[in-house]
Motif scaffolding. Structure first.
Motif, short mmCIF file in Angstrom:
data_model
loop_
_atom_site.label_atom_id
_atom_site.label_comp_id
_atom_site.label_asym_id
_atom_site.label_seq_id
_atom_site.Cartn_x
_atom_site.Cartn_y
_atom_site.Cartn_z
N SER A 96 0.84 -1.19 0.00
CA SER A 96 0.00 0.00 0.00
C SER A 96 0.88 1.24 0.00
CB SER A 96 -0.94 0.01 1.21
OG SER A 96 -0.19 0.05 2.41
N GLY A 97 0.27 2.39 -0.29
CA GLY A 97 1.02 3.63 -0.30
C GLY A 97 0.86 4.37 -1.61
N ARG A 98 1.81 5.25 -1.88
CA ARG A 98 1.76 6.06 -3.09
C ARG A 98 2.78 5.55 -4.09
NH1 ARG A 98 -0.80 10.94 -2.68
NH2 ARG A 98 0.61 11.87 -4.21
N PHE A 99 2.32 5.02 -5.19
CA PHE A 99 3.21 4.51 -6.23
C PHE A 99 2.42 4.39 -7.52
CE2 PHE A 99 1.10 0.46 -5.88
CZ PHE A 99 0.84 0.30 -4.53
N PHE A 100 3.13 4.31 -8.65
CA PHE A 100 2.45 4.15 -9.93
C PHE A 100 2.08 2.69 -10.16
CE2 PHE A 100 2.35 8.20 -12.10
CZ PHE A 100 3.22 8.96 -11.36
N SER A 101 3.00 1.82 -9.88
CA SER A 101 2.75 0.38 -10.06
C SER A 101 3.78 -0.41 -9.27
CB SER A 101 2.80 -0.01 -11.54
OG SER A 101 4.08 0.22 -12.07
N ALA A 119 12.20 -19.85 9.70
CA ALA A 119 12.88 -18.59 9.42
C ALA A 119 11.88 -17.44 9.55
CB ALA A 119 13.46 -18.60 8.00
N VAL A 120 12.41 -16.24 9.53
CA VAL A 120 11.56 -15.06 9.34
C VAL A 120 11.43 -14.85 7.84
CG1 VAL A 120 11.27 -12.61 9.75
CG2 VAL A 120 12.30 -14.04 11.52
N TYR A 121 10.22 -14.75 7.37
CA TYR A 121 9.94 -14.57 5.95
C TYR A 121 9.62 -13.09 5.68
CZ TYR A 121 10.01 -19.56 5.11
OH TYR A 121 10.42 -20.86 5.00
N TYR A 122 10.36 -12.53 4.75
CA TYR A 122 10.22 -11.12 4.41
C TYR A 122 9.65 -10.96 3.01
CZ TYR A 122 13.36 -10.26 8.36
OH TYR A 122 13.93 -10.21 9.60
N CYS A 123 8.76 -10.01 2.87
CA CYS A 123 8.21 -9.64 1.57
C CYS A 123 9.03 -8.49 0.99
CB CYS A 123 6.76 -9.22 1.75
SG CYS A 123 5.91 -8.72 0.24
N ASN A 124 9.21 -8.54 -0.31
CA ASN A 124 9.96 -7.49 -1.01
C ASN A 124 9.20 -7.08 -2.26
OD1 ASN A 124 11.96 -7.25 -3.56
ND2 ASN A 124 12.86 -6.20 -1.80
N CYS A 125 9.30 -5.81 -2.60
CA CYS A 125 8.73 -5.39 -3.88
C CYS A 125 9.61 -4.33 -4.52
CB CYS A 125 7.31 -4.87 -3.71
SG CYS A 125 7.18 -3.16 -3.16
N ASN A 126 9.50 -4.26 -5.82
CA ASN A 126 10.12 -3.18 -6.59
C ASN A 126 8.97 -2.33 -7.12
OD1 ASN A 126 11.05 -2.22 -9.55
ND2 ASN A 126 12.77 -2.24 -8.14
N ALA A 127 8.96 -1.06 -6.71
CA ALA A 127 7.84 -0.19 -7.04
C ALA A 127 8.26 0.89 -8.03
CB ALA A 127 7.29 0.45 -5.78
N ASN A 128 7.37 1.16 -8.98
CA ASN A 128 7.56 2.26 -9.92
C ASN A 128 7.01 3.52 -9.26
OD1 ASN A 128 7.61 4.08 -12.00
ND2 ASN A 128 6.19 2.96 -13.31
N MET A 129 7.93 4.45 -8.92
CA MET A 129 7.53 5.65 -8.20
C MET A 129 7.35 6.83 -9.15
SD MET A 129 7.45 4.19 -5.33
CE MET A 129 7.20 5.51 -4.16
#
Length: 119
Positions: A25-30, A91-101
């Motif tokens: 969530s947040g402000r991003f294009f995609s 393990a601790v599982y982390y989510c990652n994303c690459n966002a088009n700002m």
């Protein structure tokens, strides 16, 4: 700015299943590629699985045949279905994303969710 919130971790017996979710969530294009990484105690953070916006998935060899990553672009959410869990999946599982700002892309991380597999 992008916020990633993971959910679905917990304690499960070996051979069991869990489903993780991660919502952006947040402000991003995609949102471009999203993925799951994990970090066991005393070890480095390793790739588990990634999925592109078009749905192309890549899994680490250690989870092939057991874990499935999927994505709902309308909800900016990814899932990780984990079957036949083993103690080494703890393990601790982390989510990652690459966002088009807008003209620039940036990587973001969630705070992680703990998965514990008892043998």
């Amino acid at each position: 700015q992008v916020q990633l919130v993971e959910s679905g971790g917990g304690l499960v017996q070996a051979g069991g299943s869990l489903r993780l979710s991660c919502a952006a969530s947040g402000r991003f294009f995609s949102i471009n590629t999203m993925g799951w990484y994990r970090q066991a105690p005393g070890k480095q953070r390793d790739l588990v699985a990634t999925i592109t916006r078009s749905g192309s998935a890549h899994n680490a060899d250690s989870v092939k045949g057991r874990f499935t990553i999927s994505r709902d672009n309308g909800k900016n959410t990814i899932y990780l279905q984990m079957n036949n869990l083993k103690s080494e999946d703890t393990a601790v599982y982390y989510c990652n994303c690459n966002a088009n700002m807008g003209g620039v892309s940036r990587d973001y991380w969630g705070k992680g969710t703990l998965v514990t597999v008892s043998s």
